[in-house]
Design a protein around this motif. Structure first.
Motif, PDB file in Angstrom:
ATOM      1  N   LEU A   1     -21.561   0.198   1.771  1.00 46.74           N
ATOM      2  CA  LEU A   1     -22.431  -0.452   0.800  1.00 46.74           C
ATOM      3  C   LEU A   1     -21.929  -1.887   0.643  1.00 46.74           C
ATOM      4  CD1 LEU A   1     -23.125   2.145  -2.048  1.00 46.74           C
ATOM      5  CD2 LEU A   1     -24.792   1.095  -0.530  1.00 46.74           C
ATOM      6  N   PRO A   2     -22.799  -2.768   0.184  1.00 49.78           N
ATOM      7  CA  PRO A   2     -22.389  -4.187   0.114  1.00 49.78           C
ATOM      8  C   PRO A   2     -21.424  -4.485  -1.026  1.00 49.78           C
ATOM      9  CG  PRO A   2     -24.597  -3.923  -0.771  1.00 49.78           C
ATOM     10  CD  PRO A   2     -24.214  -2.585  -0.197  1.00 49.78           C
ATOM     11  N   LEU A   3     -20.383  -3.663  -1.144  1.00 42.61           N
ATOM     12  CA  LEU A   3     -19.336  -3.939  -2.122  1.00 42.61           C
ATOM     13  C   LEU A   3     -18.394  -4.987  -1.555  1.00 42.61           C
ATOM     14  CD1 LEU A   3     -18.527  -0.277  -3.218  1.00 42.61           C
ATOM     15  CD2 LEU A   3     -19.821  -1.972  -4.504  1.00 42.61           C
ATOM     16  N   GLU A   4     -17.895  -5.836  -2.433  1.00 40.92           N
ATOM     17  CA  GLU A   4     -16.999  -6.905  -2.011  1.00 40.92           C
ATOM     18  C   GLU A   4     -15.543  -6.450  -2.148  1.00 40.92           C
ATOM     19  OE1 GLU A   4     -18.149  -9.690  -0.818  1.00 40.92           O
ATOM     20  OE2 GLU A   4     -20.270  -9.484  -1.351  1.00 40.92           O
ATOM     21  N   ASN A   5     -14.693  -7.008  -1.309  1.00 38.92           N
ATOM     22  CA  ASN A   5     -13.256  -6.791  -1.455  1.00 38.92           C
ATOM     23  C   ASN A   5     -12.588  -8.165  -1.466  1.00 38.92           C
ATOM     24  OD1 ASN A   5     -10.684  -5.847  -1.590  1.00 38.92           O
ATOM     25  ND2 ASN A   5     -10.623  -4.958   0.458  1.00 38.92           N
ATOM     26  N   TYR A   6     -12.279  -8.628  -2.675  1.00 36.46           N
ATOM     27  CA  TYR A   6     -11.723  -9.969  -2.836  1.00 36.46           C
ATOM     28  C   TYR A   6     -10.230 -10.012  -2.553  1.00 36.46           C
ATOM     29  CZ  TYR A   6     -16.015 -11.850  -4.946  1.00 36.46           C
ATOM     30  OH  TYR A   6     -17.304 -12.286  -5.177  1.00 36.46           O
ATOM     31  N   ILE A   7      -9.627  -8.860  -2.355  1.00 35.36           N
ATOM     32  CA  ILE A   7      -8.183  -8.840  -2.111  1.00 35.36           C
ATOM     33  C   ILE A   7      -7.909  -9.280  -0.676  1.00 35.36           C
ATOM     34  CG2 ILE A   7      -6.134  -7.387  -2.053  1.00 35.36           C
ATOM     35  CD1 ILE A   7      -7.379  -5.655  -4.186  1.00 35.36           C
ATOM     36  N   ASN A   8      -7.080 -10.296  -0.531  1.00 37.30           N
ATOM     37  CA  ASN A   8      -6.813 -10.886   0.779  1.00 37.30           C
ATOM     38  C   ASN A   8      -6.135  -9.906   1.724  1.00 37.30           C
ATOM     39  OD1 ASN A   8      -7.798 -13.400  -0.094  1.00 37.30           O
ATOM     40  ND2 ASN A   8      -5.796 -13.963  -0.926  1.00 37.30           N
ATOM     41  N   HIS A   9      -6.491 -10.024   2.996  1.00 34.95           N
ATOM     42  CA  HIS A   9      -5.837  -9.222   4.027  1.00 34.95           C
ATOM     43  C   HIS A   9      -4.346  -9.550   4.054  1.00 34.95           C
ATOM     44  CE1 HIS A   9      -5.428  -6.949   7.719  1.00 34.95           C
ATOM     45  NE2 HIS A   9      -4.770  -7.969   8.275  1.00 34.95           N
ATOM     46  N   GLY A  10      -3.526  -8.534   4.157  1.00 41.75           N
ATOM     47  CA  GLY A  10      -2.079  -8.739   4.181  1.00 41.75           C
ATOM     48  C   GLY A  10      -1.422  -8.619   2.827  1.00 41.75           C
ATOM     49  N   SER A  11      -2.230  -8.433   1.773  1.00 38.93           N
ATOM     50  CA  SER A  11      -1.653  -8.233   0.441  1.00 38.93           C
ATOM     51  C   SER A  11      -0.962  -6.881   0.386  1.00 38.93           C
ATOM     52  CB  SER A  11      -2.753  -8.288  -0.627  1.00 38.93           C
ATOM     53  OG  SER A  11      -3.394  -9.538  -0.622  1.00 38.93           O
ATOM     54  N   GLU A  12       0.197  -6.845  -0.240  1.00 39.09           N
ATOM     55  CA  GLU A  12       0.892  -5.574  -0.388  1.00 39.09           C
ATOM     56  C   GLU A  12       1.885  -5.644  -1.536  1.00 39.09           C
ATOM     57  OE1 GLU A  12       4.480  -6.188   2.853  1.00 39.09           O
ATOM     58  OE2 GLU A  12       2.675  -5.121   3.486  1.00 39.09           O
ATOM     59  N   LEU A  13       2.215  -4.478  -2.052  1.00 38.74           N
ATOM     60  CA  LEU A  13       3.236  -4.391  -3.078  1.00 38.74           C
ATOM     61  C   LEU A  13       4.613  -4.566  -2.434  1.00 38.74           C
ATOM     62  CD1 LEU A  13       1.895  -1.316  -5.087  1.00 38.74           C
ATOM     63  CD2 LEU A  13       2.006  -3.676  -5.904  1.00 38.74           C
ATOM     64  N   THR A  14       5.486  -5.300  -3.116  1.00 39.04           N
ATOM     65  CA  THR A  14       6.834  -5.509  -2.595  1.00 39.04           C
ATOM     66  C   THR A  14       7.875  -4.697  -3.354  1.00 39.04           C
ATOM     67  OG1 THR A  14       7.136  -7.451  -4.004  1.00 39.04           O
ATOM     68  CG2 THR A  14       6.252  -7.824  -1.795  1.00 39.04           C
ATOM     69  N   ALA A  15       7.409  -3.966  -4.369  1.00 42.08           N
ATOM     70  CA  ALA A  15       8.306  -3.089  -5.129  1.00 42.08           C
ATOM     71  C   ALA A  15       7.480  -1.937  -5.675  1.00 42.08           C
ATOM     72  CB  ALA A  15       8.987  -3.852  -6.267  1.00 42.08           C
ATOM     73  N   ALA A  16       8.146  -0.843  -5.939  1.00 46.48           N
ATOM     74  CA  ALA A  16       7.445   0.310  -6.500  1.00 46.48           C
ATOM     75  C   ALA A  16       6.973  -0.016  -7.915  1.00 46.48           C
ATOM     76  CB  ALA A  16       8.371   1.521  -6.520  1.00 46.48           C
ATOM     77  N   PRO A  17       5.752   0.353  -8.266  1.00 42.28           N
ATOM     78  CA  PRO A  17       5.252   0.113  -9.628  1.00 42.28           C
ATOM     79  C   PRO A  17       6.114   0.828 -10.659  1.00 42.28           C
ATOM     80  CG  PRO A  17       3.455   0.721  -8.150  1.00 42.28           C
ATOM     81  CD  PRO A  17       4.731   0.991  -7.409  1.00 42.28           C
ATOM     82  N   THR A  18       6.248   0.227 -11.837  1.00 43.29           N
ATOM     83  CA  THR A  18       6.993   0.848 -12.932  1.00 43.29           C
ATOM     84  C   THR A  18       6.102   0.905 -14.169  1.00 43.29           C
ATOM     85  OG1 THR A  18       7.938  -1.283 -13.620  1.00 43.29           O
ATOM     86  CG2 THR A  18       9.211   0.046 -12.060  1.00 43.29           C
ATOM     87  N   LEU A  19       6.186   2.003 -14.885  1.00 47.95           N
ATOM     88  CA  LEU A  19       5.396   2.188 -16.096  1.00 47.95           C
ATOM     89  C   LEU A  19       6.340   2.297 -17.279  1.00 47.95           C
ATOM     90  CD1 LEU A  19       2.608   2.662 -17.384  1.00 47.95           C
ATOM     91  CD2 LEU A  19       2.922   5.109 -16.949  1.00 47.95           C
ATOM     92  N   ASP A  20       6.184   1.371 -18.228  1.00 49.87           N
ATOM     93  CA  ASP A  20       7.059   1.336 -19.394  1.00 49.87           C
ATOM     94  C   ASP A  20       6.218   1.111 -20.643  1.00 49.87           C
ATOM     95  OD1 ASP A  20       9.249   1.188 -21.098  1.00 49.87           O
ATOM     96  OD2 ASP A  20       9.619  -0.924 -20.686  1.00 49.87           O
ATOM     97  N   ASP A  21       6.210   2.121 -21.506  1.00 51.93           N
ATOM     98  CA  ASP A  21       5.509   2.026 -22.795  1.00 51.93           C
ATOM     99  C   ASP A  21       4.049   1.589 -22.625  1.00 51.93           C
ATOM    100  OD1 ASP A  21       5.327   2.301 -25.542  1.00 51.93           O
ATOM    101  OD2 ASP A  21       5.924   0.225 -25.938  1.00 51.93           O
ATOM    102  N   GLY A  22       3.373   2.169 -21.635  1.00 45.99           N
ATOM    103  CA  GLY A  22       1.955   1.899 -21.430  1.00 45.99           C
ATOM    104  C   GLY A  22       1.639   0.720 -20.540  1.00 45.99           C
ATOM    105  N   THR A  23       2.647  -0.071 -20.168  1.00 43.96           N
ATOM    106  CA  THR A  23       2.427  -1.230 -19.310  1.00 43.96           C
ATOM    107  C   THR A  23       2.885  -0.932 -17.892  1.00 43.96           C
ATOM    108  OG1 THR A  23       2.650  -2.830 -21.109  1.00 43.96           O
ATOM    109  CG2 THR A  23       3.007  -3.649 -18.881  1.00 43.96           C
ATOM    110  N   LEU A  24       1.968  -1.065 -16.942  1.00 40.97           N
ATOM    111  CA  LEU A  24       2.282  -0.862 -15.535  1.00 40.97           C
ATOM    112  C   LEU A  24       2.600  -2.210 -14.903  1.00 40.97           C
ATOM    113  CD1 LEU A  24       2.321   1.203 -13.147  1.00 40.97           C
ATOM    114  CD2 LEU A  24      -0.032   0.464 -12.677  1.00 40.97           C
ATOM    115  N   SER A  25       3.785  -2.346 -14.337  1.00 36.02           N
ATOM    116  CA  SER A  25       4.207  -3.595 -13.700  1.00 36.02           C
ATOM    117  C   SER A  25       4.035  -3.492 -12.195  1.00 36.02           C
ATOM    118  CB  SER A  25       5.665  -3.913 -14.053  1.00 36.02           C
ATOM    119  OG  SER A  25       5.814  -4.117 -15.443  1.00 36.02           O
TER     120      SER A  25
END
Length: 382
Positions: free
Chosen positions: A288-312
């Motif tokens: 479907l004509p959905l857009e993906n604005y996230i650039n090719h090659g983007s990636e997480l460099t650390a594991a996400p952390t969740l602290d008191d409701g905030t995801l880093s």
């Protein structure tokens, strides 16, 4: 998780009636004459902000100071008559789930006139009816979802968060292929309200165990857990994957808006958020004509952390639209925040980029605080 986009927009209303002789006083959008009485221990109210809450003394707010005694015979029409001649002033902002030009159910924040009767939830549903009052307000390419002629008879909000919706028989005048869209639209629109968790359907005062045309089960009600715009991606083992709702941008005639898509993704049980971010960066899994604005090659460099409701989340600089200035595209951040705050326990997202002291938006403002769902509301019609 469900976070209230409209908490600030909902008016508090107290309409009081006596359920049965000797019973407590409850507030509601309708009376016992219109819908069978709920269980004796249930509260029925359209105070969708405060149902079930208690004051400091432990007494139910529904029965606290200010509640007026009513009678069983009082009806919605009579309640409306009490406000007849009172002009509703101003507007209220509500999120409606409409159908776009691709047949997808999508949220749109719209300014609706403040209802004179104060039946806010009932009014919101009325604005989902085709050829109804929303018609003149629809953005180009959008349409309402409930069959034309549908009357929203009344609503009951039970203490467990179930909204009982009683509609007229015209509701059943739809094609089988539209059934999922109708129940998803109703459910997601009503669960924008703080204390609504699921929806049950009644037609002319009779409880429905299934949707009337294609038989979608409704015995336990319908909630956001059932998904929206559900798509089964090819090549995914359903036994080794889990459903998640991802938000992708779509370019419309008048705006960029966001489409929620529920799809199964291969999930690392120890790194759920990382699996979801990875699926979001890979883009929509169907044509479907959905857009993906996230650039090719983007990636997480650390594991996400969740602290008191905030995801880093920490990304490499490919996530940026301007790495020199540290700019992240608004659509990218919106997709990330809307998607991740669907997860249990995630109330806000803090995005940082490797080797950058701060990340700024397209207006040059730095993201110094975690971003909540309320800060990236759906596109408004123009």
């Amino acid at each position: 998780m469900r976070v209230d986009w409209m908490k600030k927009s909902v008016g508090l209303v107290l309409l009081s009636i006596v359920l049965l002789a000797g019973c407590n006083v409850f507030e509601g959008e309708q009376t016992l004459d219109q819908i069978d009485a709920p269980p004796e221990d249930a509260k029925v109210t359209d105070d969708i902000e405060n149902v079930g809450e208690t004051d400091e003394a432990g007494e139910d707010l529904d029965e606290s100071e200010g509640a007026e005694e009513g009678t069983e015979e009082e009806t919605d029409a009579e309640a409306d008559d009490e406000t007849e001649g009172e002009e509703a002033s101003g507007t209220l902002s509500h999120v409606l789930y409409l159908i776009d030009q691709n047949g997808l159910v999508v949220p749109q924040e719209m300014e609706l006139p403040a209802p004179a009767s104060k039946e806010v939830a009932k009014q919101v549903l009325q604005y989902l009816v085709q050829d109804g009052p929303v018609t003149a307000m629809l953005p180009s390419g959008f349409q309402a979802v409930l069959p034309a002629g549908t009357e929203i008879i009344d609503l009951n909000l039970e203490e467990d968060g179930t909204m009982v919706v009683n509609v007229s028989e015209e509701f059943a005048n739809y094609q089988a292929e539209d059934e999922d869209k109708i129940i998803e639209s109703m459910t997601h629109t009503l669960t924008e309200f703080k204390n609504v968790d699921r929806v049950k359907l009644w037609i002319n005062g009779e409880e429905q165990q299934t949707m009337p045309v294609n038989g979608t089960p409704l015995t336990q009600g319908y909630s956001r857990d059932e998904g929206i715009n559900v798509h089964q991606a090819t090549g995914i083992d359903l036994m080794e994957s889990e459903a998640a709702t991802l938000y992708f941008p779509m370019q419309g005639d008048e705006m960029v808006y966001f489409v929620p898509v529920t799809q199964h993704i291969e999930m690392d049980q120890d790194q759920t958020e990382q699996s979801i971010v990875q699926a979001l960066m890979e883009g929509p899994a169907f044509d479907l004509p959905l857009e993906n604005y996230i650039n090719h090659g983007s990636e997480l460099t650390a594991a996400p952390t969740l602290d008191d409701g905030t995801l880093s989340l920490t990304f490499n600089e490919n996530i940026l639209s301007n790495s020199e200035k540290g700019v992240i595209a608004d659509e990218v951040l919106q997709s990330i925040v809307l998607t991740l705050t669907e997860q249990e326990g995630v109330q806000a997202v803090q995005v940082s980029v490797e080797d950058h002291q701060e990340v700024i938006n397209e207006e040059g403002q730095p993201y110094t605080e975690p971003v909540t769902r309320e800060m990236v509301t759906p596109a408004k019609s123009i």
